[in-house]
Design a protein around this motif. Structure first.
Motif, PDB file in Angstrom:
ATOM      1  N   LEU A  88       0.844  -1.188   0.000  1.00  6.86           N
ATOM      2  CA  LEU A  88       0.000   0.000   0.000  1.00  6.86           C
ATOM      3  C   LEU A  88       0.881   1.242   0.000  1.00  6.86           C
ATOM      4  CD1 LEU A  88       0.136   1.151   3.167  1.00  6.86           C
ATOM      5  CD2 LEU A  88      -1.438  -0.729   3.547  1.00  6.86           C
ATOM      6  N   PRO A  89       0.390   2.348  -0.574  1.00  7.54           N
ATOM      7  CA  PRO A  89       1.175   3.590  -0.609  1.00  7.54           C
ATOM      8  C   PRO A  89       1.032   4.374   0.691  1.00  7.54           C
ATOM      9  CG  PRO A  89      -0.893   3.910  -1.761  1.00  7.54           C
ATOM     10  CD  PRO A  89      -0.883   2.473  -1.311  1.00  7.54           C
ATOM     11  N   LEU A  90       2.134   5.001   1.109  1.00  7.57           N
ATOM     12  CA  LEU A  90       2.115   5.858   2.293  1.00  7.57           C
ATOM     13  C   LEU A  90       2.726   7.200   1.913  1.00  7.57           C
ATOM     14  CD1 LEU A  90       3.260   3.372   5.090  1.00  7.57           C
ATOM     15  CD2 LEU A  90       0.933   4.134   4.591  1.00  7.57           C
TER      16      LEU A  90
ATOM     17  N   SER B  11       8.214   8.607  -5.800  1.00  9.83           N
ATOM     18  CA  SER B  11       7.944   9.775  -4.954  1.00  9.83           C
ATOM     19  C   SER B  11       6.990   9.475  -3.808  1.00  9.83           C
ATOM     20  CB  SER B  11       7.358  10.905  -5.810  1.00  9.83           C
ATOM     21  OG  SER B  11       6.156  10.480  -6.435  1.00  9.83           O
ATOM     22  N   VAL B  12       6.300   8.337  -3.849  1.00  9.27           N
ATOM     23  CA  VAL B  12       5.401   7.915  -2.776  1.00  9.27           C
ATOM     24  C   VAL B  12       5.838   6.537  -2.307  1.00  9.27           C
ATOM     25  CG1 VAL B  12       3.032   7.332  -2.129  1.00  9.27           C
ATOM     26  CG2 VAL B  12       3.465   9.274  -3.655  1.00  9.27           C
ATOM     27  N   TYR B  13       6.134   6.425  -1.014  1.00 11.20           N
ATOM     28  CA  TYR B  13       6.661   5.166  -0.505  1.00 11.20           C
ATOM     29  C   TYR B  13       5.614   4.060  -0.567  1.00 11.20           C
ATOM     30  CZ  TYR B  13       8.803   1.699   2.478  1.00 11.20           C
ATOM     31  OH  TYR B  13       9.336   0.521   2.959  1.00 11.20           O
ATOM     32  N   THR B  14       6.041   2.873  -0.964  1.00 14.58           N
ATOM     33  CA  THR B  14       5.188   1.703  -1.015  1.00 14.58           C
ATOM     34  C   THR B  14       5.576   0.768   0.122  1.00 14.58           C
ATOM     35  OG1 THR B  14       5.031   1.869  -3.427  1.00 14.58           O
ATOM     36  CG2 THR B  14       4.380  -0.218  -2.425  1.00 14.58           C
ATOM     37  N   ALA B  15       4.690   0.604   1.089  1.00 14.68           N
ATOM     38  CA  ALA B  15       4.955  -0.259   2.238  1.00 14.68           C
ATOM     39  C   ALA B  15       4.369  -1.635   1.993  1.00 14.68           C
ATOM     40  CB  ALA B  15       4.355   0.342   3.504  1.00 14.68           C
ATOM     41  N   GLY B  16       5.111  -2.643   2.379  1.00  6.35           N
ATOM     42  CA  GLY B  16       4.587  -3.990   2.311  1.00  6.35           C
ATOM     43  C   GLY B  16       3.644  -4.275   3.466  1.00  6.35           C
ATOM     44  N   VAL B  17       2.810  -5.281   3.286  1.00  2.00           N
ATOM     45  CA  VAL B  17       1.968  -5.815   4.349  1.00  2.00           C
ATOM     46  C   VAL B  17       2.296  -7.301   4.436  1.00  2.00           C
ATOM     47  CG1 VAL B  17      -0.376  -6.253   5.175  1.00  2.00           C
ATOM     48  CG2 VAL B  17       0.148  -4.120   3.938  1.00  2.00           C
ATOM     49  N   THR B  18       2.857  -7.714   5.558  1.00  2.00           N
ATOM     50  CA  THR B  18       3.371  -9.077   5.690  1.00  2.00           C
ATOM     51  C   THR B  18       2.810  -9.735   6.939  1.00  2.00           C
ATOM     52  OG1 THR B  18       5.438  -8.390   4.640  1.00  2.00           O
ATOM     53  CG2 THR B  18       5.462 -10.493   5.796  1.00  2.00           C
TER      54      THR B  18
ATOM     55  N   ALA C 226       6.992  17.699   3.507  1.00  2.00           N
ATOM     56  CA  ALA C 226       7.028  17.041   2.208  1.00  2.00           C
ATOM     57  C   ALA C 226       8.444  17.025   1.648  1.00  2.00           C
ATOM     58  CB  ALA C 226       6.073  17.746   1.243  1.00  2.00           C
ATOM     59  N   GLU C 227       9.194  18.090   1.904  1.00  2.00           N
ATOM     60  CA  GLU C 227      10.569  18.173   1.413  1.00  2.00           C
ATOM     61  C   GLU C 227      11.458  17.146   2.103  1.00  2.00           C
ATOM     62  OE1 GLU C 227       8.315  21.687   0.533  1.00  2.00           O
ATOM     63  OE2 GLU C 227       8.771  20.753   2.491  1.00  2.00           O
ATOM     64  N   ASP C 228      11.324  17.018   3.426  1.00  2.00           N
ATOM     65  CA  ASP C 228      12.130  16.044   4.153  1.00  2.00           C
ATOM     66  C   ASP C 228      11.735  14.614   3.787  1.00  2.00           C
ATOM     67  OD1 ASP C 228      13.622  17.968   5.395  1.00  2.00           O
ATOM     68  OD2 ASP C 228      12.525  17.897   7.291  1.00  2.00           O
ATOM     69  N   TYR C 229      10.440  14.397   3.590  1.00  2.00           N
ATOM     70  CA  TYR C 229       9.948  13.082   3.152  1.00  2.00           C
ATOM     71  C   TYR C 229      10.631  12.686   1.839  1.00  2.00           C
ATOM     72  CZ  TYR C 229       6.463   9.774   1.201  1.00  2.00           C
ATOM     73  OH  TYR C 229       5.826   8.701   0.624  1.00  2.00           O
ATOM     74  N   ALA C 230      10.630  13.603   0.868  1.00  2.00           N
ATOM     75  CA  ALA C 230      11.248  13.322  -0.432  1.00  2.00           C
ATOM     76  C   ALA C 230      12.747  13.086  -0.282  1.00  2.00           C
ATOM     77  CB  ALA C 230      10.973  14.467  -1.398  1.00  2.00           C
ATOM     78  N   SER C 231      13.396  13.873   0.565  1.00  2.00           N
ATOM     79  CA  SER C 231      14.832  13.734   0.759  1.00  2.00           C
ATOM     80  C   SER C 231      15.183  12.390   1.402  1.00  2.00           C
ATOM     81  CB  SER C 231      15.358  14.877   1.619  1.00  2.00           C
ATOM     82  OG  SER C 231      16.733  14.724   1.887  1.00  2.00           O
ATOM     83  N   LEU C 232      14.423  11.988   2.402  1.00  2.00           N
ATOM     84  CA  LEU C 232      14.686  10.715   3.066  1.00  2.00           C
ATOM     85  C   LEU C 232      14.450   9.540   2.123  1.00  2.00           C
ATOM     86  CD1 LEU C 232      13.080  11.526   6.521  1.00  2.00           C
ATOM     87  CD2 LEU C 232      15.505  11.026   6.107  1.00  2.00           C
ATOM     88  N   LEU C 233      13.408   9.620   1.307  1.00  2.00           N
ATOM     89  CA  LEU C 233      13.188   8.564   0.320  1.00  2.00           C
ATOM     90  C   LEU C 233      14.366   8.474  -0.641  1.00  2.00           C
ATOM     91  CD1 LEU C 233       9.462   8.587  -0.920  1.00  2.00           C
ATOM     92  CD2 LEU C 233      10.575   7.050   0.705  1.00  2.00           C
ATOM     93  N   ASP C 234      14.833   9.623  -1.112  1.00  2.00           N
ATOM     94  CA  ASP C 234      15.954   9.648  -2.055  1.00  2.00           C
ATOM     95  C   ASP C 234      17.208   9.059  -1.420  1.00  2.00           C
ATOM     96  OD1 ASP C 234      17.147  10.618  -4.650  1.00  2.00           O
ATOM     97  OD2 ASP C 234      18.360  11.789  -3.236  1.00  2.00           O
ATOM     98  N   GLN C 235      17.476   9.425  -0.172  1.00  2.00           N
ATOM     99  CA  GLN C 235      18.659   8.918   0.517  1.00  2.00           C
ATOM    100  C   GLN C 235      18.615   7.403   0.705  1.00  2.00           C
ATOM    101  OE1 GLN C 235      19.423  11.129   4.203  1.00  2.00           O
ATOM    102  NE2 GLN C 235      18.564  12.966   3.224  1.00  2.00           N
ATOM    103  N   SER C 236      17.415   6.862   0.826  1.00  2.00           N
ATOM    104  CA  SER C 236      17.272   5.416   1.046  1.00  2.00           C
ATOM    105  C   SER C 236      17.421   4.603  -0.233  1.00  2.00           C
ATOM    106  CB  SER C 236      15.906   5.119   1.666  1.00  2.00           C
ATOM    107  OG  SER C 236      14.864   5.220   0.692  1.00  2.00           O
ATOM    108  N   GLY C 237      17.402   5.292  -1.384  1.00  2.00           N
ATOM    109  CA  GLY C 237      17.472   4.580  -2.656  1.00  2.00           C
ATOM    110  C   GLY C 237      16.134   4.126  -3.185  1.00  2.00           C
ATOM    111  N   PHE C 238      15.045   4.596  -2.564  1.00  2.00           N
ATOM    112  CA  PHE C 238      13.713   4.223  -3.046  1.00  2.00           C
ATOM    113  C   PHE C 238      13.444   4.881  -4.387  1.00  2.00           C
ATOM    114  CE2 PHE C 238       9.102   4.843  -3.368  1.00  2.00           C
ATOM    115  CZ  PHE C 238       8.676   3.541  -3.210  1.00  2.00           C
ATOM    116  N   ARG C 239      12.933   4.125  -5.332  1.00  2.00           N
ATOM    117  CA  ARG C 239      12.632   4.653  -6.665  1.00  2.00           C
ATOM    118  C   ARG C 239      11.163   5.044  -6.722  1.00  2.00           C
ATOM    119  NH1 ARG C 239      14.328   0.702 -11.262  1.00  2.00           N
ATOM    120  NH2 ARG C 239      13.031  -0.709 -10.041  1.00  2.00           N
TER     121      ARG C 239
END
Length: 334
Positions: free
Chosen positions: A73-75, A100-107, A85-98
């Motif tokens: 699901l998207p978060l 603009s909206v993080y996709t979280a797994g459900v396990t 929003a700026e820090d969110y985008a920066s943290l995603l970029d630093q993590s290597g996530f491809r």
């Protein structure tokens, strides 16, 4: 109804203002598709698994644990509290996530001991849209029938953890005992709290009530750290919900902690444990619990499992500056 209670303290029902459901979560429509607005009895299984099973297996002593994806699901930034929003985008970029909206797994996790099969959470079923609901197909791919599950431990009573337990008012887990926390049952069955909650959240209460009703004669209620079967101990981790809890798995000298929803958006909350999510019933308590648990598992080098960590969500936490980073466990050939 068969119940087990751990401890002597009477469960206190929190007032709605103590566990207020954030309006931002209502705004996050991606988490509440139309199917989630159906009453519990109207929910049907999705059977929406992809063609390739998403399963990872590893050993904890004598136990075999299977990570079973239920989907994703998207978060977006607007469901998180304490990050721009700026820090969110920066943290995603630093993590290597491809993206603009993080996709979280459900396990969910299946623990097979020498004598029992225990399911830790049960996915969404059909209540949260087409990118989820894959647990049943992944169990089937393992050759595991729902009727062969001896126990289901619900870390909490949110739809992405219990939606897969019932369909059309019945359960396929006909032989399973359901374990849940007294504080979660009290909260999600309180009609006054439901009435004061945002309308979009009221189906959460309907689903929780429906699940508890179906499992009424196979319900085990705990209210503290409790050994539920040999090698499996539930551990209170409150904040995300009043009765949110983890499961400590111990066998043969190995220990792994399944921490439920301590983390939702890993690239954001690992480096910034102070960031909450709109679905936290008590955001301050959730942050406090997360910070304490991060310190504990990093210091002790305890392996963890996380419902929303990147699949399979199995690894170690390591201190990294002011925050933490996740080290994925190596693949095991089980």
């Amino acid at each position: 109804m068969t119940e087990h209670h751990s401890g002597n303290n009477e469960t206190e029902r929190k007032a709605p203002d103590a566990f207020a459901l954030s309006r931002r979560a209502v705004f996050a429509g991606a988490l509440l598709p139309a199917a989630a607005l159906l009453p519990a009895g109207a929910i049907a299984q999705s059977g929406g698994a992809g063609p390739v099973p998403t399963i990872s297996r590893f050993r904890v002593g004598e136990f075999v644990v299977s990570a079973l994806s239920d989907g994703h699901l998207p978060l977006a930034a607007d469901v998180l509290s304490g990050v721009s929003a700026e820090d969110y985008a920066s943290l995603l970029d630093q993590s290597g996530f491809r993206g603009s909206v993080y996709t979280a797994g459900v396990t969910a996790y299946l623990v097979e001991t020498p004598t029992q099969r225990v399911l830790l959470d049960a996915g969404t079923g059909a209540v949260m849209g087409p990118t989820l609901g894959e647990l049943a197909a992944n169990l089937n791919a393992l050759g595991i029938a729902p009727q062969s599950i001896d126990m289901v431990i619900a870390t909490h009573l949110h739809p992405d953890h219990i939606g897969g337990l019932i369909a059309n008012g019945v359960t396929a887990f006909t032989n399973a005992e359901l374990v849940t926390h007294a504080a979660d049952r009290a909260f999600w069955t309180d009609s006054a709290i439901k009435a004061q909650s945002p309308e979009a959240f009221q189906p959460f209460f309907d689903l929780a009530g429906g699940v508890l009703s179906v499992f009424d004669d196979r319900l085990r209620i705990v209210d503290g750290e409790t050994d539920v079967v040999p090698g499996l101990t539930v551990v209170p981790l409150p904040g995300h919900t009043p009765g949110h809890m983890g499961v400590r798995i111990e066998s043969g000298g190995d220990t792994v902690l399944m921490w439920g929803d301590i983390v939702h958006a890993a690239p954001i909350q690992l480096p910034r444990p102070d960031i909450a999510i709109a679905f936290d019933a008590d955001q301050a308590a959730a942050v406090k619990t997360r910070q304490a648990l991060f310190d504990q598992v990093a210091t002790d080098r305890t392996f963890v499992l996380g419902s929303h960590l990147p699949f399979p969500g199995f690894g170690l936490l390591e201190k990294n500056g002011d925050g933490y980073r996740f080290i994925h466990a190596h693949w095991e050939y089980v």
